[in-house]
Design a protein around this motif. Structure first.
Motif, short mmCIF file in Angstrom:
data_model
loop_
_atom_site.label_atom_id
_atom_site.label_comp_id
_atom_site.label_asym_id
_atom_site.label_seq_id
_atom_site.Cartn_x
_atom_site.Cartn_y
_atom_site.Cartn_z
N VAL A 245 -2.93 -3.14 1.66
CA VAL A 245 -3.66 -3.48 0.74
C VAL A 245 -5.01 -2.95 0.63
O VAL A 245 -5.79 -3.01 1.80
N GLY A 246 -5.55 -2.57 -0.24
CA GLY A 246 -7.06 -1.90 -0.43
C GLY A 246 -6.80 -0.46 -0.34
O GLY A 246 -7.85 0.17 -0.55
N PHE A 247 -5.83 0.01 0.22
CA PHE A 247 -5.73 1.78 0.20
C PHE A 247 -5.09 2.26 -1.07
O PHE A 247 -4.67 1.61 -2.10
N ASP A 248 -5.49 3.58 -1.00
CA ASP A 248 -5.10 4.14 -2.25
C ASP A 248 -3.51 4.25 -2.47
O ASP A 248 -3.04 4.42 -1.46
N ALA A 249 -3.15 4.22 -3.72
CA ALA A 249 -1.51 4.21 -3.95
C ALA A 249 -1.08 5.64 -3.84
O ALA A 249 -0.95 6.19 -4.75
N ASP A 250 -1.02 6.14 -2.51
CA ASP A 250 -0.47 7.57 -2.46
C ASP A 250 0.63 7.20 -1.75
O ASP A 250 0.47 6.90 -0.43
N PHE A 251 2.09 7.50 -2.11
CA PHE A 251 2.98 7.32 -1.28
C PHE A 251 4.23 8.28 -1.79
O PHE A 251 4.27 8.79 -2.65
N ALA A 252 5.11 8.39 -0.54
CA ALA A 252 6.15 9.47 -0.83
C ALA A 252 7.62 8.82 -0.74
O ALA A 252 7.31 7.71 0.26
N VAL A 253 8.50 9.09 -1.36
CA VAL A 253 9.75 8.16 -1.61
C VAL A 253 10.85 9.24 -1.12
O VAL A 253 10.94 10.42 -1.72
N TRP A 254 11.69 8.81 -0.05
CA TRP A 254 12.60 9.76 0.48
C TRP A 254 14.05 9.37 0.27
O TRP A 254 14.38 8.30 0.45
N GLN A 255 14.99 10.34 0.23
CA GLN A 255 16.30 10.22 0.24
C GLN A 255 16.79 10.21 1.82
O GLN A 255 17.45 11.23 2.25
#
Ligand code: NIG
Ligand code: FE
Length: 402
Positions: free
Chosen positions: A364-374
């Protein structure tokens, strides 16, 4: 803008590598995003009646951060690669005016538009590996105008692609031909003109130096650090790549966020990095491509709890590799890093190496940068190379399918 990502298998990296055991995956979790920031996680997020997107139980890590690249350049150095395989060392090629200076010639001759056209596909290649933030250095211009041109191009990438860019002024990368026997005057020019201009035009977040026998001395590097500090710019350094000059300690004492390469760093000096909170950035691509045999002092770095970052060092001379997951695999096979250390190295520790306090974790509070992996486990990211298990990336809260 509000959005809820549901049914994620979260690998948050939200705890210190030494405090956590295992990856602490959270199954079937949710991430609530508002205006590009993470505002709630887990049950707190699920309660929100916002537009939803299911991530179908897939593994979600913080967006990967490549914290050391030179991806803006023209030309290539395949001929030099061939020379090296015919027995000519990297240092000798550099001393004869090749190496970095051959890329300088090609980069000076290229326009902003030409450099951008060359850089965009390289950035896209990194993005296919889940990268959401790229640090990009200048250093192939070596004049005021050409260094600023490189930084402008690096920043322009952010306008063309969904990726965050952090820029670093590396005017002290090589002694330019114009100053061949007068490195001190070039250093003065960097301190008095290039650093102030880059700071004033807000083109650089940090300043870097190649501290090495074939480049700049520790004394010269310290002048650059003083100028960077005076202009409010962060410090990073290429140190102990080919020999042990004590450059890492000098950089740490000047407040550097990271010292990079460090194959020849002494075990004793790792303790000083720990004292100053400096990140040790490992660049296994350059180690591999130069067929280096001196391994960085990994065990001592671990023992002193020095955070280790991992980056591509993508450049035409020593690391022509636009894949951060390949670097994760190399860090394990060449340096013995665990897959967990690798993941910290390309997320939380990479953010620390860039001074990005809002990135590198799913919290919470962090930039919404994420990676979704198979894939089922985070270790798979360090294991299989070239199969591109990326499903998509979220950058500043927005979903971009792979
Ligand atoms: O990080 N060490 C100095 N700079 C780059 C090499 C750049 C080049 O050879 O063009 C590096 O390895
Ligand atoms: Fe580099």
């Amino acid at each position: 803008m509000r959005h809820l990502y549901t049914d994620a298998k979260l690998v948050t990296m939200a705890s210190d590598i030494h405090n956590s055991d295992g990856y602490q995956c959270q199954d079937h979790s949710a991430i609530a995003v508002e205006n590009g920031k993470i505002v709630a996680l887990g049950q707190d997020a699920e309660q929100l009646d916002w537009p939803k997107q299911s991530l179908n139980g897939r593994l979600v890590t913080p967006g990967l951060i490549d914290s050391h690249t030179h991806l803006v350049f023209a030309g290539n150095r395949a001929d030099e690669f061939e020379q090296r395989l015919n027995g000519v060392p990297y240092q000798t090629i550099a001393e004869q005016g090749g190496g970095i200076l051959s890329t300088v010639q090609a980069t000076r001759a290229a326009s902003d538009a030409e450099l951008l056209a060359l850089a965009l596909p390289r950035a896209e290649a990194l993005m296919r590996d889940g990268v959401t933030t790229i640090e990009i250095k200048s250093g192939y211009g070596l004049t005021l105008d050409d260094e600023l041109k490189m930084l402008r191009v690096a920043k322009a990438i952010e306008q063309h692609l969904p990726v965050n860019v952090s820029t670093t002024l590396l005017a002290a990368h090589a002694i330019p031909p114009e100053y061949q026997h007068d490195a001190d005057h070039y250093i003065a020019h960097i301190c008095q003109s290039i650093i102030p201009a880059a700071a004033e035009q807000q083109l650089a977040d940090a300043v870097d130096v190649f501290c090495e026998n074939i480049a700049f001395s520790v004394d010269q590097a310290e002048k650059i650090y003083a100028a960077a500090n005076a202009h409010g710019l962060n410090i990073k350094a290429h140190t102990e790549q080919l020999s042990d000059l004590g450059g890492s300690v000098a950089a740490a004492k000047a407040g550097a966020y990271s010292v990079d390469h460090i194959e020849y760093l002494s075990e004793a000096d790792t303790q000083i990095l720990a004292e100053f909170g400096t990140v040790a950035t490992l660049l296994p691509g350059a180690f591999y491509f130069l067929r280096e045999t001196q391994i960085p002092p990994i065990e001592a770095l671990r023992e002193h709890h020095v955070p280790m970052a991992l980056a591509t060092d993508f450049n035409p001379g020593t690391s022509p590799f636009a894949s951060l997951t390949l670097m994760m695999n190399m860090a394990s096979t060449l340096f013995g890093l665990t897959p967990k250390e690798n993941l910290y190295g390309v997320t939380r520790h990479a953010a620390q190496a860039l001074g990005l306090t809002n990135k590198g974790q799913i919290a919470v509070g962090f930039d919404a940068d994420f990676a979704v992996w198979q894939c089922d486990t985070p270790a798979e990211l360090s294991y299989m190379v070239g199969t591109a298990p990326l499903v998509g990336r979220v950058v500043n809260g927005i979903w971009y399918p792979a």
